[in-house]
Design a protein around this motif. Sequence first.
Motif, PDB file in Angstrom:
ATOM      1  N   PHE A  30      52.157   7.435 -15.187  1.00 16.26           N
ATOM      2  CA  PHE A  30      53.600   7.610 -15.327  1.00 16.26           C
ATOM      3  C   PHE A  30      54.110   8.654 -14.336  1.00 16.26           C
ATOM      4  CE2 PHE A  30      57.586   8.960 -17.252  1.00 16.26           C
ATOM      5  CZ  PHE A  30      58.122   7.765 -17.697  1.00 16.26           C
ATOM      6  N   GLN A  31      53.350   9.735 -14.216  1.00 19.23           N
ATOM      7  CA  GLN A  31      53.699  10.795 -13.247  1.00 19.23           C
ATOM      8  C   GLN A  31      53.752  10.196 -11.834  1.00 19.23           C
ATOM      9  OE1 GLN A  31      53.940  14.322 -14.049  1.00 19.23           O
ATOM     10  NE2 GLN A  31      54.385  14.855 -11.931  1.00 19.23           N
ATOM     11  N   ALA A  32      52.744   9.403 -11.503  1.00 20.82           N
ATOM     12  CA  ALA A  32      52.672   8.805 -10.160  1.00 20.82           C
ATOM     13  C   ALA A  32      53.814   7.813  -9.945  1.00 20.82           C
ATOM     14  CB  ALA A  32      51.318   8.122  -9.975  1.00 20.82           C
ATOM     15  N   LEU A  33      54.140   7.061 -10.999  1.00 21.99           N
ATOM     16  CA  LEU A  33      55.247   6.104 -10.913  1.00 21.99           C
ATOM     17  C   LEU A  33      56.554   6.818 -10.559  1.00 21.99           C
ATOM     18  CD1 LEU A  33      56.715   3.358 -11.520  1.00 21.99           C
ATOM     19  CD2 LEU A  33      56.787   4.069 -13.927  1.00 21.99           C
ATOM     20  N   LEU A  34      56.786   7.952 -11.196  1.00 24.13           N
ATOM     21  CA  LEU A  34      58.028   8.691 -10.946  1.00 24.13           C
ATOM     22  C   LEU A  34      58.118   9.156  -9.494  1.00 24.13           C
ATOM     23  CD1 LEU A  34      58.750   8.458 -13.847  1.00 24.13           C
ATOM     24  CD2 LEU A  34      59.018  10.926 -13.989  1.00 24.13           C
TER      25      LEU A  34
END
Lengths: 477, 477
Positions: free
Chosen positions: B388-392
């Motif tokens: 999720f962090q990487a997606l953001l």
Amino acid sequence: MGRDERGVTPQSEDFSAWYNELVAKAQLVDRGPAKGTMVIRPYGYRLWELLQGELDQRIKDTGHQNAYFPLLIPESYLRREAQHVEGFSPELAVVTHAGGKELEEPLVVRPTSETIIGEMMAKWVSSHRDLPLLLNQWANVVRWELRPRMFLRTTEFLWQEGHTAHADKADAMRETMLALDLYTEVARDIAAIPVVPGEKTAGERFAGAVRTFTIEGMMRDGKALQAGTSHYMGTNFAKAFEIQYTSETGRLELCHTTSWGMSTRMIGGVIMTHGDDKGLVLPPRLAPHQVVIVPIGRGDQALDAARDLAGRLKAAGVRVHVDDRAHLSPGYRFNDWELRGVPVRLELGPRDLESGTVVMAKRLGDEGKQTIPLDSVARIMPGVLEDFQALLLRRATGFRDAHTRTVDAWESFTDAVTSGWALALHCGSAACEDDIKAETAATPRCVPIGGASETGVCVRCDRPATYGTRVIFGRSY
Amino acid sequence: MGRDERGVTPQSEDFSAWYNELVAKAQLVDRGPAKGTMVIRPYGYRLWELLQGELDQRIKDTGHQNAYFPLLIPESYLRREAQHVEGFSPELAVVTHAGGKELEEPLVVRPTSETIIGEMMAKWVSSHRDLPLLLNQWANVVRWELRPRMFLRTTEFLWQEGHTAHADKADAMRETMLALDLYTEVARDIAAIPVVPGEKTAGERFAGAVRTFTIEGMMRDGKALQAGTSHYMGTNFAKAFEIQYTSETGRLELCHTTSWGMSTRMIGGVIMTHGDDKGLVLPPRLAPHQVVIVPIGRGDQALDAARDLAGRLKAAGVRVHVDDRAHLSPGYRFNDWELRGVPVRLELGPRDLESGTVVMAKRLGDEGKQTIPLDSVARIMPGVLEDFQALLLRRATGFRDAHTRTVDAWESFTDAVTSGWALALHCGSAACEDDIKAETAATPRCVPIGGASETGVCVRCDRPATYGTRVIFGRSY
């Protein structure tokens, strides 16, 4: 080197000079340019950070949340609680101009935040479901001090202030005592100060509080230091700021609030509880450097070994520092770390390297220097530090007890408070308190929690004693 | 429920209204009573604490020490550096009265601390052995703002300010770039904001600096946010405050100093980089709650299971919260956590309990709701959060790149800066900058570090371009 440059005045000669010289020479603080302000230097600030970490964790673990409220408070807010404004007015710093203009209403630099937090609580609380509201803030506050003293009484200081709102008195009183317990625990287990928790008499209450509790520590000159306070406000601030809620039965009720604070003053307490004529003595749990390694001799051999050892100590969870100031003599460096209160010093010279040993010198204790195997250092150090921490608490407890006297006669009282505390029965009258203060400079520090039940007559005026237990009297900071 | 009570104005309709409503409804902040001040509520403050922890660790790891300097600075200090006082005078809040009296010299509430730290550095530095002196302070500062905006531009804000002194220009410039690198890393890896590091043009320099560097992020309305700055002061402050040292050859030399700051403004950046019409979207590394579990249904069964699951998630290092507000409908609670930007929501109802599953809903992404085995949750969650962090970061980088245009014609420039950034060649003249600003509201945000070498003519005035690379222009906060 002479005392002027490196050492400090002995405590027995002039305790106050000892303190003032030490906080500067140990590089804890420096004077700020504005009256009574202090610059907290890295060594002093690290102490504060470590204390902060311990206290903050406990505050969070007990369900409180940190928040941040504005520094500048409209002057009118303080006037809403009559006792509060009376208590704080003489100490206020006031912003009258901002953005190049005179302000319509002056803004006070917060001396404490009950008023502005009360105003916000009133916005945030409406139902019993919003309670308890458990807030804490880490902040700077400003109180104009006439007789400033580094850490103990400065124009600006750092602290945490807990502010909570509750549905009823019982819940608010539980909170008040919970905060006092946290402070007692942090003082004892982290700062190694065996404080006495108790209640302030009416004359020593916080401005606006119904009941004020305190932890009191004894400094090495026998005086008391108030090291944290916790207040039950009743509905005083709830009335002033309309902090109200609808109960389960649909009735509009006033909240009962509390506030509690511990500050950078605590660092002054650590200094005066443990320090000696050689300088600071820091409890390992607060020491920026728990261990300092001093490599001795020319070349890189000792320095490399010191760094290697430091790596192993760090891995064992020890805060360690390598003193690589090769341009200074070993003796100078030893004195320097004694002055700065490092619990354990390790000396590593050419002969140690050959024999695979290291010389360990503790800042306090009877063992003198010990030679220990280099490869055992990292293994034994956590235990050595725990023992040192325990030693400090034991020593401070012994000192406190040796300087606390249970007295019934007035002559014994006046004698006791010249060198420590007096445990005495008291009538509880403000006039009698004033009288005692005028004659001895001692004040009631607190009515200890859990003190043995005792009745009798007042040590000063022979009227019947109140409180049901002995009161601690002492001179104080 | 209608938008008025629970939702927020869509970004496309009015980005500014979206922001103002969201910071209040997500309970990040509230307005303070004094003009432009903000109350940082627990949810907002926890975000700040998490950011602080990440930045503080990196500051310490690179050899800096925290310290604390007084809030109140004699007015005369600011006047010692001519450009500095010119830049900050209009924004000062001034204490004229304290302790019930008018002060002889007014005290300024610090807008930044170069002056008072410069004064202390001069005391502490005497030899080349005292250098570099690497200090940092976490503090509140006050700058009177005419158009305040929560987090972005408030009268009081929280920040860290690094202040360092060095023997020469090369060392000070290394430090200036080191701080910029720390900021770039924290913005990218922690806040998931793909900032562009670069140098400010002369007109945008800090008051008193020789060179100013910045990290610039693109918000979802295409505007730029300056999210941190790092300044090389040359010897300007060293001259004003006599910060000098004796070199190895015995000569008296002026220090070269730096300063650098990142503030609560960064929280505004997080909101405007990731948020959408449903509310906040928080990067897991800064989210106060990374996972919220919503138990559904009457009785304690779901609640007990939720608490059990929370225990396992906590043990796996996940920040988890159980929403036990049984008096609110599941739908209300789902919306609430979407508004507040929690990365992952877990729904746990009677049917899930029977089948040993849980429903997982991510705040962003294409998967929709997923049903997963209850006993796999704690194992997979750290990976889900990393993804999720990487997606953001990926999403924000894509947005930034899609809204950045390389332009050579003036018409393309004016068009580009209505919805994002323009990469353009520029002559470097202040008059031309002013002209561009007057016509488009865009300013040079920075000359990107590592930008491709390019020469040509100014996008606006056709004179030869300077800087040797394209400049980022955009509207800004």
